[in-house]
Design an enzyme around this catalytic site. Structure first.
Site, PDB file in Angstrom:
ATOM      1  N   ARG A   1       0.897  -1.290  -0.100  1.00  0.00           N
ATOM      2  CA  ARG A   1       0.011   0.055   0.225  1.00  0.00           C
ATOM      3  C   ARG A   1       0.766   1.162  -0.022  1.00  0.00           C
ATOM      4  O   ARG A   1       1.481   1.502   0.981  1.00  0.00           O
ATOM      5  CB  ARG A   1      -1.070  -0.006   1.138  1.00  0.00           C
ATOM      6  CG  ARG A   1      -1.639   1.375   1.228  1.00  0.00           C
ATOM      7  CD  ARG A   1      -2.779   1.239   2.341  1.00  0.00           C
ATOM      8  NE  ARG A   1      -3.960   0.596   1.852  1.00  0.00           N
ATOM      9  CZ  ARG A   1      -5.314   0.454   2.205  1.00  0.00           C
ATOM     10  NH1 ARG A   1      -5.518   1.376   3.264  1.00  0.00           N
ATOM     11  NH2 ARG A   1      -5.877  -0.095   1.780  1.00  0.00           N
TER      12      ARG A   1
ATOM     13  N   HIS B   1      -7.147   0.702  -6.529  1.00  0.00           N
ATOM     14  CA  HIS B   1      -7.343  -0.349  -5.526  1.00  0.00           C
ATOM     15  C   HIS B   1      -8.092  -1.353  -5.964  1.00  0.00           C
ATOM     16  O   HIS B   1      -9.140  -1.727  -5.780  1.00  0.00           O
ATOM     17  CB  HIS B   1      -8.020   0.446  -4.504  1.00  0.00           C
ATOM     18  CG  HIS B   1      -8.279  -0.125  -3.127  1.00  0.00           C
ATOM     19  ND1 HIS B   1      -7.439  -1.136  -2.746  1.00  0.00           N
ATOM     20  CD2 HIS B   1      -8.802   0.035  -2.020  1.00  0.00           C
ATOM     21  CE1 HIS B   1      -7.670  -1.573  -1.532  1.00  0.00           C
ATOM     22  NE2 HIS B   1      -8.435  -0.753  -0.939  1.00  0.00           N
TER      23      HIS B   1
ATOM     24  N   GLN C   1      -9.819  -4.058  -3.593  1.00  0.00           N
ATOM     25  CA  GLN C   1     -11.428  -3.618  -3.097  1.00  0.00           C
ATOM     26  C   GLN C   1     -12.042  -4.195  -4.344  1.00  0.00           C
ATOM     27  O   GLN C   1     -13.496  -4.549  -3.977  1.00  0.00           O
ATOM     28  CB  GLN C   1     -11.118  -2.149  -3.177  1.00  0.00           C
ATOM     29  CG  GLN C   1     -12.347  -1.573  -2.525  1.00  0.00           C
ATOM     30  CD  GLN C   1     -13.050  -1.837  -1.162  1.00  0.00           C
ATOM     31  OE1 GLN C   1     -12.103  -1.744  -0.221  1.00  0.00           O
ATOM     32  NE2 GLN C   1     -14.080  -2.709  -0.833  1.00  0.00           N
TER      33      GLN C   1
ATOM     34  N   ASP D   1     -17.323   6.603  -1.769  1.00  0.00           N
ATOM     35  CA  ASP D   1     -16.083   6.660  -0.992  1.00  0.00           C
ATOM     36  C   ASP D   1     -15.798   8.103  -0.396  1.00  0.00           C
ATOM     37  O   ASP D   1     -16.397   8.908  -0.386  1.00  0.00           O
ATOM     38  CB  ASP D   1     -14.687   6.086  -1.934  1.00  0.00           C
ATOM     39  CG  ASP D   1     -13.560   6.170  -1.236  1.00  0.00           C
ATOM     40  OD1 ASP D   1     -13.515   5.734   0.117  1.00  0.00           O
ATOM     41  OD2 ASP D   1     -12.452   6.011  -1.994  1.00  0.00           O
TER      42      ASP D   1
ATOM     43  N   CYS E   1     -16.377   1.372   0.297  1.00  0.00           N
ATOM     44  CA  CYS E   1     -15.277   0.580   0.488  1.00  0.00           C
ATOM     45  C   CYS E   1     -14.790   0.542   2.133  1.00  0.00           C
ATOM     46  O   CYS E   1     -14.032  -0.196   2.436  1.00  0.00           O
ATOM     47  CB  CYS E   1     -14.270   0.998  -0.406  1.00  0.00           C
ATOM     48  SG  CYS E   1     -13.707   2.443  -0.237  1.00  0.00           S
TER      49      CYS E   1
ATOM     50  N   ARG F   1     -13.457  -9.025   1.418  1.00  0.00           N
ATOM     51  CA  ARG F   1     -12.305  -8.656   1.270  1.00  0.00           C
ATOM     52  C   ARG F   1     -11.335  -9.935   1.529  1.00  0.00           C
ATOM     53  O   ARG F   1     -10.418 -10.342   0.828  1.00  0.00           O
ATOM     54  CB  ARG F   1     -11.815  -7.449   2.135  1.00  0.00           C
ATOM     55  CG  ARG F   1     -12.343  -6.181   1.586  1.00  0.00           C
ATOM     56  CD  ARG F   1     -11.873  -5.538   0.413  1.00  0.00           C
ATOM     57  NE  ARG F   1     -10.238  -5.507   0.136  1.00  0.00           N
ATOM     58  CZ  ARG F   1      -9.645  -4.433   0.665  1.00  0.00           C
ATOM     59  NH1 ARG F   1     -10.280  -3.433   1.341  1.00  0.00           N
ATOM     60  NH2 ARG F   1      -8.319  -4.442   0.483  1.00  0.00           N
TER      61      ARG F   1
END
Ligand code: CP
Ligand code: NVA
Length: 301
Positions: free
Chosen positions: A102, A129, A132, A220, A260, A288
């Site tokens: 990340r 991402h 996700q 988001d 998310c 996830r």
């Protein structure tokens, strides 16, 4: 597929296979069936930024599969003291079977991948991402029993998650309508890539237009990690783009509302919608784990 840096690293077949594997692994976990296919394998997880879901779901995924995950915060690594990304990648490739990272800049995951002999997974960069979106597509498929032909509405900042969603929708034959203020549009190259894949992508400034007849309403945070210095401007610019009951009413009756997470009730989503009957956010968060298990198996077995 060697790495997962972008949704475009997956073919349509890879994507379907991952979703099927994830559904199967989810069902097995519910029945208490264990598999130790990653026994004696360790992965490294480099984090330049905070995380709750990504970190925990990858750690638990590795543990469930009989392997081990090391959490590597860059503040504690020599990487944080000037060791190069390339040298770090070469060294970690000698110990590990996969690197999850990340990072602030997407170039960092690219550089890790270029210098690694093991698979590299983008666990969020400023551009994408993809992990996700794997979980999100699994969740949508669970609720709607299909992906093809659905309308997905993204409301808010055209950010990293939005970019991957655009590609994920194109690869799944879902229409996507992005509603954002001027200056907050998704990445132009990604929109172009999605259209080349046959994706139906529209970008508008009108949240009501995007939400109308949507099967999925998605948002988001308005202030992503790394954007904190623009906080006040972002909150002001994005304030007309909240998912609230007005948008839910414009969407299909059985619309699912997704986020998310982490969520900021009263900013990008109203509390009544976040905690209301259309919200599937915690199923989405659970997925996830299942989606990343599938990914780890596909990359490492
Ligand atoms: N959605 C997501 O990636 O959450 P974390 O930042 O908690 O990992
Ligand atoms: N767009 C958000 C996603 C967090 C999971 C960020 O980059 O901070």
């Amino acid at each position: 597929m060697k790495h997962l840096l972008s949704m475009t690293d997956l073919s349509h077949e890879d994507l379907v296979e991952l979703l099927d594997m994830a559904a199967d692994l989810k069902e097995k976990r519910l029945r208490g069936k264990v598999t130790d296919l990653l026994k004696n394998k360790s992965i490294g997880m480099i984090f330049e930024k905070s995380s709750t879901r990504t970190r925990v779901s990858f750690e638990v995924a590795m543990s469930d599969l009989g392997g081990h995950a090391l959490y590597l915060n860059t503040r504690d690594m020599q990487l944080g003291r000037g060791e190069t990304v390339a040298d770090t990648a070469h060294v970690l490739s000698r110990y590990l079977y996969c690197l999850v990272a990340r990072v602030y800049s997407h170039d960092t995951v690219r550089e890790l991948a270029e210098n690694s002999s093991i698979p590299v997974v983008n666990a969020l960069s400023d551009l994408e991402h993809p992990c996700q979106i794997l979980a999100d597509l699994l969740t949508i498929r669970e609720y709607k029993n299909r992906l093809k032909g659905l309308k997905y509405a993204w409301i808010g900042d055209g950010n990293n998650v939005c970019n991957s969603a655009i590609l994920g929708c194109a690869m799944s034959d879902m229409e996507i309508a992005v509603a954002c203020p001027p200056g907050y549009e998704p990445n132009g190259k990604i929109v172009e890539q999605a259209r080349k894949l046959g994706g139906r992508v529209t970008v508008t400034n009108d949240p009501l237009e995007a939400a109308t007849d949507a099967d999925v309403l998605y948002t988001d945070v308005w202030v992503s990690m790394g954007d904190e210095q623009e906080r006040e401007k972002r909150l002001a610019d994005l304030s007309p783009y909240q998912i609230n009951s007005g948008l839910v009413d414009a969407a299909k009756q059985d619309v699912i509302v997704m986020h998310c997470l982490p969520a900021h009730r009263g900013e990008e989503i109203s509390a009544d919608v976040m905690d209301g009957p259309h919200s599937v956010v915690f199923d989405q968060a659970e997925n996830r784990l299942h989606a990343q298990k599938a990914l780890l198996l596909k990359l490492m077995c």
